[in-house]
Write an enzyme that holds these catalytic residues in place. Structure first.
Site, PDB file in Angstrom:
ATOM      1  N   SER A   6      33.483 -15.857  18.821  1.00  0.00           N
ATOM      2  CA  SER A   6      33.977 -17.085  17.921  1.00  0.00           C
ATOM      3  C   SER A   6      34.779 -16.649  16.641  1.00  0.00           C
ATOM      4  CB  SER A   6      32.752 -17.722  17.639  1.00  0.00           C
ATOM      5  OG  SER A   6      33.211 -18.930  17.038  1.00  0.00           O
ATOM      6  N   ASP A  62      39.556 -21.471  15.045  1.00  0.00           N
ATOM      7  CA  ASP A  62      39.029 -20.025  15.093  1.00  0.00           C
ATOM      8  C   ASP A  62      39.391 -19.444  16.396  1.00  0.00           C
ATOM      9  OD1 ASP A  62      37.135 -21.590  16.923  1.00  0.00           O
ATOM     10  OD2 ASP A  62      35.573 -20.642  16.139  1.00  0.00           O
ATOM     11  N   ASP A  86      38.191 -18.907  19.559  1.00  0.00           N
ATOM     12  CA  ASP A  86      37.951 -19.561  20.723  1.00  0.00           C
ATOM     13  C   ASP A  86      38.117 -20.946  20.857  1.00  0.00           C
ATOM     14  OD1 ASP A  86      35.536 -19.802  19.071  1.00  0.00           O
ATOM     15  OD2 ASP A  86      34.575 -20.017  21.086  1.00  0.00           O
ATOM     16  N   ASP A 138      36.820 -23.752  19.071  1.00  0.00           N
ATOM     17  CA  ASP A 138      35.858 -24.722  19.022  1.00  0.00           C
ATOM     18  C   ASP A 138      35.772 -25.155  17.511  1.00  0.00           C
ATOM     19  OD1 ASP A 138      34.437 -22.367  18.053  1.00  0.00           O
ATOM     20  OD2 ASP A 138      32.840 -22.520  19.442  1.00  0.00           O
TER      21      ASP A 138
END
Length: 576
Positions: A150, A302, A304, A306
């Protein structure tokens, strides 16, 4: 001679066997010879699953992300799938982000699954986490894996596990899978891939996911309103560049200005100290571009994709980053209005949030006659709500850490659809002579002015973990009686599953899973939560205060009063 604790040396020596490749063994020998402190950090425990799966620093050792810790996870998960889904073919989907080694780690995971006769759908290149959640349901997979850490620093990577419903692991599967993994020896990992079982997926799934995102995130915004909205977008060197620009384009938004310096995926995240849209510095380039092009909204995600950060013009025309609670309130209210206009609210709907997020969600739920369900931190708990209450319709939900989920077609926080939803709100507000910020103030006027702030303390390494542990012990053994001269009237201890009224002494059981969280409520309506992070070496303090906002013109003065109250609370708790 360098002293190394016997248990650390024993753990390290267990990796100096033919089970592990020569490169790994040499690195461990070097640690033994030259860096006993790093050796201890690498072996003093096994990496554990936390709020967002398993994350850690990459390197050799049981407390590091590497092919062996990931392989062991995957072998255990393979064994578990065969146990709980006997006599049927098994399928998994795998995605990965821009981080160093993510692609090779994803291939290791695919190899181990296929070696265990499990069919694998592996994305051809980096993709957003929410697309994995969507894909595994679309492909009717038993589970899914994302290789990502993340928004953690560049030296981290991680392993998120998703279940059949598209949500992350929750009880009882999480504990059962961990037990299965812990029962394994590294020598039992089967790395011998069956190439015939590994299928590469890409463009077709992208198109399906983008179309679903547009369908779920669009709400009758006129073409003129879309044409009049100027958008600045940054992927912060992450995966969202592969999907969000095309999603906005298909939804009808043509004025999208991309921060080109941050558009190239790069695991070093060279232009930011932290690739986290929660950090104002991460969006600096986007904010600078927004001022240049006179944008209405800034969107940053961010690595990834999400989490989503949103910045809009304030009352003075300056770009201002909304916090996660403000974004969540705006998005939730907008969805509730859309459902109400469509006459879809029948009394069997709910919104979702978390115990450390703004209490303002309850006000919205009451106003629209829907239920507000609250769970632990992490979207896996919101996904679990959807699974646990199939007779209720999920409208949307979020948490303070810059995450939101629109409907249940993706069962994790989803920056793709949330980015589109934010544009819908901004475009419709601008079309009627308002703004996203003005709409937020309007909600404060109607439902009460709630103001939140998060303070994080980073405590790295073994000593840091012990310090955080002791801080929570001290807070429990010596609970606050007053905060900023306001009496504490209720304490919720989620580790003990007990809430008690400090005035009456009455106790009640908290009916959600245990977690290391302590929350104080004061007589003046303040809420203070203490929580060690499940994904980072941090302890977090969440403060929420509220008052009534009588007039639009009083907004800035009232906001200052609330900010000062938060400052006073933090000073009283010796946090600033």
């Amino acid at each position: 001679m360098i002293y190394i604790e016997p248990q650390i040396l024993e753990a390290a020596n267990s990796w100096l066997t033919p089970t592990f490749d020569e490169e790994t063994q040499q690195k461990i020998k070097d640690l033994i010879a030259f860096d006993p402190k790093l050796l201890k950090e690498s072996f003093y425990k096994n990496l554990e699953f936390g709020t967002g799966g398993m994350r850690g620093v990459m390197g050799v050792g049981s407390n590091r992300i590497n092919k062996y810790t990931l392989g062991k996870n995957t072998q255990g998960l393979s064994d578990y799938l065969k146990k709980v889904f006997p006599n049927e073919p098994h399928k998994v989907a795998i995605a990965y982000d821009c981080r160093h080694n993510s692609k090779s780690f994803a291939r290791v995971v695919a190899d181990v699954f296929s070696a265990n006769q499990i069919e694998v759908y592996l994305f051809e290149d980096l993709r957003p986490t929410p697309e994995l959640s969507y894909a595994l349901k679309s492909l009717d997979c038993h589970c899914g894996i994302v290789l990502t850490a993340s928004h953690n620093p560049p030296e981290y990577n991680g392993y998120k596990v998703y279940w059949q419903d598209g949500g992350q692991l929750v009880p009882p599967q999480d504990a059962e899978i961990v037990a299965q993994i812990n029962a394994l020896d590294y020598s039992q990992i089967n790395f011998n891939a069956n190439e015939n079982l590994i299928h590469i997926i890409g463009e077709a799934m992208d198109n399906e996911f983008i179309d679903a995102s547009v369908a779920n995130g669009s709400f009758d915004t006129s073409a003129t309103a879309k044409d009049n909205l100027d958008i600045v977008f940054t992927s912060l060197h992450g995966t969202s560049i592969t999907i969000i620009p095309e999603t906005l384009k298909r939804a009808g938004y043509s004025k999208v200005h991309i921060v080109e310096e941050q558009a190239e995926p790069d695991g070093d995240f060279p232009t930011v100290e932290s690739p986290n849209p929660e950090e104002p510095e991460a969006l600096k380039m986007a904010l600078d571009l927004a001022r240049t092009v006179d944008a209405d909204i800034v969107i940053g995600t961010d690595p990834d994709s999400d989490r989503v950060g949103i910045a809009v013009k304030d009352l003075h025309g300056e770009m201002l980053i909304l916090n996660g609670n403000q974004t969540m309130v705006l998005m939730t209210h907008f969805l509730l209005e859309q459902w109400q206009k469509a006459q879809k609210i029948k009394g069997k709907e709910f919104i979702g949030s978390t115990i450390v997020s703004t209490p303002m969600l309850f006000e919205l739920a009451n106003a629209f006659n829907v239920e507000c369900k609250i769970g632990l931190t992490g979207f896996k708990w919101i996904a679990k709500m959807i699974k646990d209450f199939p007779d209720l319709d999920f409208i949307g939900g979020g948490e303070e850490s810059f995450g939101f989920m629109v409907g249940d077609f993706v069962r994790d926080k989803d920056a793709v659809t949330s980015a589109l939803l934010a544009c819908e709100i901004a475009a419709q507000a601008k079309a009627k002579g308002s703004s996203m910020y003005n709409e937020l103030i309007g909600l404060y006027l109607k439902y009460g002015f709630y103001k939140e702030r998060l303070i994080s303390m980073t405590k790295k390494g073994i000593e840091g973990a012990e310090e955080i542990k002791q801080m929570m012990i001290d807070a429990r053994e010596n609970p606050l009686e007053f905060v900023n001269n306001a009496k504490v009237v209720r304490i919720e201890d989620y580790q003990q599953s007990i809430a008690y009224n400090t005035l009456s002494g009455e106790k009640e059981t908290i009916a959600i899973p245990k977690s290391n969280v302590l929350i104080y409520y004061t007589e003046d309506g303040s809420k203070i939560a203490l929580r060690p992070s499940g994904t980072e070496p941090k302890i977090k303090f969440y403060v929420s205060v509220r008052t009534q906002l009588e007039r639009f013109e009083d907004f800035e003065a009232t906001q200052m009063q609330l900010e000062n109250r938060i400052d006073d609370i933090l000073k009283d708790m010796k946090l600033i």
